[in-house]
Design a protein around this motif. Structure first.
Motif, mmCIF file in Angstrom:
data_model
loop_
_atom_site.group_PDB
_atom_site.id
_atom_site.type_symbol
_atom_site.label_atom_id
_atom_site.label_comp_id
_atom_site.label_asym_id
_atom_site.label_seq_id
_atom_site.Cartn_x
_atom_site.Cartn_y
_atom_site.Cartn_z
ATOM 1 N N ALA A 342 -6.505 99.639 -12.725
ATOM 2 C CA ALA A 342 -6.036 98.583 -13.641
ATOM 3 C C ALA A 342 -4.679 98.950 -14.241
ATOM 4 C CB ALA A 342 -7.066 98.356 -14.751
ATOM 5 N N LEU A 343 -4.505 100.220 -14.568
ATOM 6 C CA LEU A 343 -3.217 100.675 -15.103
ATOM 7 C C LEU A 343 -2.131 100.674 -14.043
ATOM 8 C CD1 LEU A 343 -4.265 103.711 -17.330
ATOM 9 C CD2 LEU A 343 -3.426 101.493 -18.135
ATOM 10 N N CYS A 345 -1.767 98.840 -11.507
ATOM 11 C CA CYS A 345 -1.277 97.484 -11.260
ATOM 12 C C CYS A 345 -0.308 97.066 -12.358
ATOM 13 C CB CYS A 345 -2.442 96.495 -11.195
ATOM 14 S SG CYS A 345 -3.496 96.717 -9.748
ATOM 15 N N ARG A 346 -0.700 97.250 -13.599
ATOM 16 C CA ARG A 346 0.109 96.729 -14.711
ATOM 17 C C ARG A 346 1.342 97.570 -15.015
ATOM 18 N NH1 ARG A 346 -4.893 95.407 -15.197
ATOM 19 N NH2 ARG A 346 -5.380 93.246 -15.694
ATOM 20 N N TYR A 347 1.231 98.901 -14.875
ATOM 21 C CA TYR A 347 2.329 99.757 -15.341
ATOM 22 C C TYR A 347 3.079 100.476 -14.227
ATOM 23 C CZ TYR A 347 0.635 98.674 -19.937
ATOM 24 O OH TYR A 347 0.271 97.993 -21.065
ATOM 25 N N THR A 351 0.033 96.371 -6.262
ATOM 26 C CA THR A 351 -0.941 95.306 -6.058
ATOM 27 C C THR A 351 -2.329 95.949 -6.016
ATOM 28 O OG1 THR A 351 -0.875 95.531 -3.673
ATOM 29 C CG2 THR A 351 0.713 94.017 -4.655
ATOM 30 N N PRO A 352 -3.370 95.154 -6.230
ATOM 31 C CA PRO A 352 -4.719 95.719 -6.092
ATOM 32 C C PRO A 352 -4.909 96.408 -4.735
ATOM 33 C CG PRO A 352 -4.857 93.608 -7.195
ATOM 34 C CD PRO A 352 -3.408 93.774 -6.761
ATOM 35 N N ALA A 353 -4.406 95.829 -3.673
ATOM 36 C CA ALA A 353 -4.581 96.435 -2.345
ATOM 37 C C ALA A 353 -3.917 97.805 -2.276
ATOM 38 C CB ALA A 353 -4.000 95.511 -1.263
ATOM 39 N N GLY A 396 -8.597 95.855 -10.811
ATOM 40 C CA GLY A 396 -7.251 95.691 -11.367
ATOM 41 C C GLY A 396 -7.206 94.476 -12.268
ATOM 42 N N TYR A 397 -7.625 93.331 -11.720
ATOM 43 C CA TYR A 397 -7.660 92.075 -12.488
ATOM 44 C C TYR A 397 -8.572 92.247 -13.703
ATOM 45 C CZ TYR A 397 -9.294 87.088 -12.944
ATOM 46 O OH TYR A 397 -9.650 85.831 -13.365
#
Lengths: 424, 424
Positions: A342-343, A345-347, A351-353, A396-397
């Motif tokens: 999750a981090l 992806c955001r930072y 991408t999740p993949a 991630g989402y």
């Protein structure tokens, strides 16, 4: 056993994913996987596998993602005590190196670890290991390093071997006697470096041969950083370890750029970890090597710092990028690889993949096990997850809770179903 | 039942905590709590309560924190579908308002919600509710708002009433017909505002009297923001709702400062929520009011934005600060108040004690239930948590997993033990 009807089965087939290849999931819709004797026998569409194995006992994964178990390639899993009391201090603005300089930080954990019996260390570590497993980590690296004296470091190794034995989760052990300068040597870092090289490492070699003769040698790691081991001392330790046959790792560029990543490449280390302040030259070196670049996004998050590993620069440099939790009592007490994703992806802009590949096949390569784990391919260990979500992008989402429904380890099914209550 | 020997029992006694009083936990070491008939009878030291009630059935909380259940005062709990497909788009840089403008975002959830049957909506929402409960939320506010047409909004209300009935968790219902401009009115926001005021609200009043005559009226909320309802339209809706007897809430200052927080104060709303771009004048107004300032740190985290609610300014302004998850499919799919606390410490500068008070007694006040829940005091509802940690500061310090061991709701014990596996 046939696990079938997964809304998405992620194979991650084809080995570690370098540079822009990162994120190749190998999705099979309505996928199935056949497991026998702790191994994966076949992976493919459900219709095909059901036709080939009509009488196989089956596990229905309808509406779920099936994927390889997470491999967490960097944890400081074993320690005594906690540092909840320092947390408020940090949130009020004190920096990690300030706390270290004031005699707190890591040294307070060293004190608590040294005074703990092996039974106590195992009892304190077990819940963390179970928590990791319930969140989908089927193999984790675990470092010693809160002993900083020979006897305690060996006690930590012994405890880790016992935990590896008792737990369904596999542990890849790393010796990190060079985690910090031992307090007895605070005015003589070179003296402690020499102790690690001349006493600890040879003793470790002999000890391992006696206590774990059937296992490959552990990794040897060093914390190459300001106020810890400088580049020369790091080179001395890793060179000595290499000459004794140990595979290598390094903590590099968490707070300052000392050149640790290039040293790792030069010495053929399995991984260089942290990589927040890494220079372009260091990244270029990683990109031309088989040394995996391990990002630890929980650490800046834990410290509320702004700088994360520059993932896209590493990808452009053609490095093999992996993710880990860095689970430790100071900067990152988090056992869940899902939160690292999750981090990331955001930072780190993954991408999740990409984050999933970095947490499975690439992180397996960071502990040099990508030949047996990290993907769903015939012949590999049957280490996999059934998620309670239909699409891999829920990783991630969503964050803050556990999306793993069942963990399959060595072919055996464990229901974790975290988030669901039962009346007492 | 006597729950005893808690390493720390947090009472949070004394009512909502305004301004600098925030963080008054009322810690009792070796604490105990006596529960009978769904209520708290007495709270105090274990030695004292054991002496007074020697024959009481008991529950040993040695090594654990005992505290009030979390109250989550802002969630969009009920929706159809998911937005995993938009997640990668957001991580690639698209802003919430851009996605909204392009017809995606909330409107895609509205489409999925409108086409879902009540059975499907309940089935999709139930796992979220269970997940919340397992993470220690014993009361949650839940808003309608993905219908944006009378029939669907009423279907959402009916589903929430059914979920409140079946779940151990209590739900405080909010009508948010004014969550966004309905797509049918995209060129006529005033037309939709009039529909909410002239049709939906009167119908809601009548509907509630028929379907939930024993419950107090739900809150009415409005999304006061650019591209949603402007200040004048927000005033029109809330004034109408107030005249019909509904208690009020507002979404204010998430992306732009329109003056929504001061409007909330003027109209005596129970809370003003988001408050990221709030002006000093608005904060001063909140500080002189009984309108609770609800911060939603998961939302900027979910969007990887930098600005969080300026908690210390609100504290200095003497406001009553609360925390919530904002659980929703677009910006913040997280059910755990523990993660809101972890973020509030790191990104809003709260201490664990402040974040805990903001998640219990103050958040109870944000849904106007602080007289019955949010603290452990004689006469209150027996809604409490037993954490698997010995010190309350582990909340915030640790993150990514669930630290709740048991949830006691209306005096009944539920074991959640998240993070622990069992062999199938």
């Amino acid at each position: 056993m046939l696990i079938h009807s997964a809304s998405q089965l992620l194979t991650l087939a084809g080995g570690p994913q370098r540079g822009r290849a990162l994120g190749t999931l190998g999705v099979i819709e309505k996928g199935a996987v056949l497991i026998r004797d702790e191994k994966i026998v076949q992976v493919g569409p459900t219709a095909e596998l059901k036709a080939s194995y009509p009488d196989e006992p089956s596990l229905d994964a309808t509406g779920c993602v099936v994927m390889p178990g997470f491999v967490d390639p960097h944890t400081h899993l074993i320690w005594g005590g906690d540092r909840a009391n320092e947390f408020e201090m940090k949130m009020a603005g004190a920096r990690y190196l300030d706390i270290l300089a004031s005699g707190g930080g890591i040294i307070s954990t060293v004190r608590a670890t040294r005074t703990a019996s092996i039974e106590s260390l195992i009892a304190q570590t077990r819940p963390r290991l179970i928590r990791m497993f319930a969140h989908g980590t089927t193999t984790a690296e675990a470092k010693t390093g809160y002993g900083l004296q020979t006897a305690t470091e060996l006690r930590l190794l012994k405890a880790l071997l016992a935990l590896d034995d008792e737990s369904p989760l596999d542990i890849a052990i790393t010796f990190l006697g060079a985690h910090a300068i031992a307090p007895e040597f605070k005015d003589d870092p070179q003296g402690y470096t020499d102790l690690v090289c001349e006493t600890m490492l040879p003793m470790l070699k002999e000890w391992w041969g006696t206590h774990a003769p059937k296992l490959t040698l552990p990794f040897v790691d060093v914390f190459c950083e300001s106020q810890a081991f400088d580049l020369k001392q790091s080179r001395q330790i890793l060179t000595k370890a290499g000459s004794l046959g140990f595979p290598l790792k390094i903590h590099a560029d968490e707070f300052d750029n000392l050149g640790g990543a290039s040293l790792a490449v030069e010495l053929g280390a399995a991984s260089a970890d942290h990589l927040v302040k890494t220079s372009d030259a260091d990244m270029a070196a990683l990109g031309k090597s088989d040394t995996v670049a391990v990002a630890l996004p929980c650490t800046p998050f834990g410290l509320a710092e702004k700088d994360y590993t520059p993932a896209h620069k590493l990808i452009e440099a053609d490095a093999i990028l992996a993710l880990a939790t860095d689970c430790n009592p100071g900067t990152s007490w988090n056992e869940s690889m899902q939160f690292s994703i999750a981090l990331a992806c955001r930072y780190m802009g993954l991408t999740p993949a990409q984050a999933i590949a970095a947490s499975t096949i690439n992180s397996a390569h960071a502990i040099r096990r990508s030949d047996t784990i990290g993907s769903l391919e015939a012949g590999k260990q049957a280490d996999l997850l059934i998620l309670s979500v239909p699409d891999y992008r829920h990783l991630g989402y969503r964050y803050g809770t556990n999306l793993v429904k069942q963990v399959i380890k060595h072919g055996r099914v464990y229901s974790v179903d975290v988030g669901y209550y039962r009346s007492a």
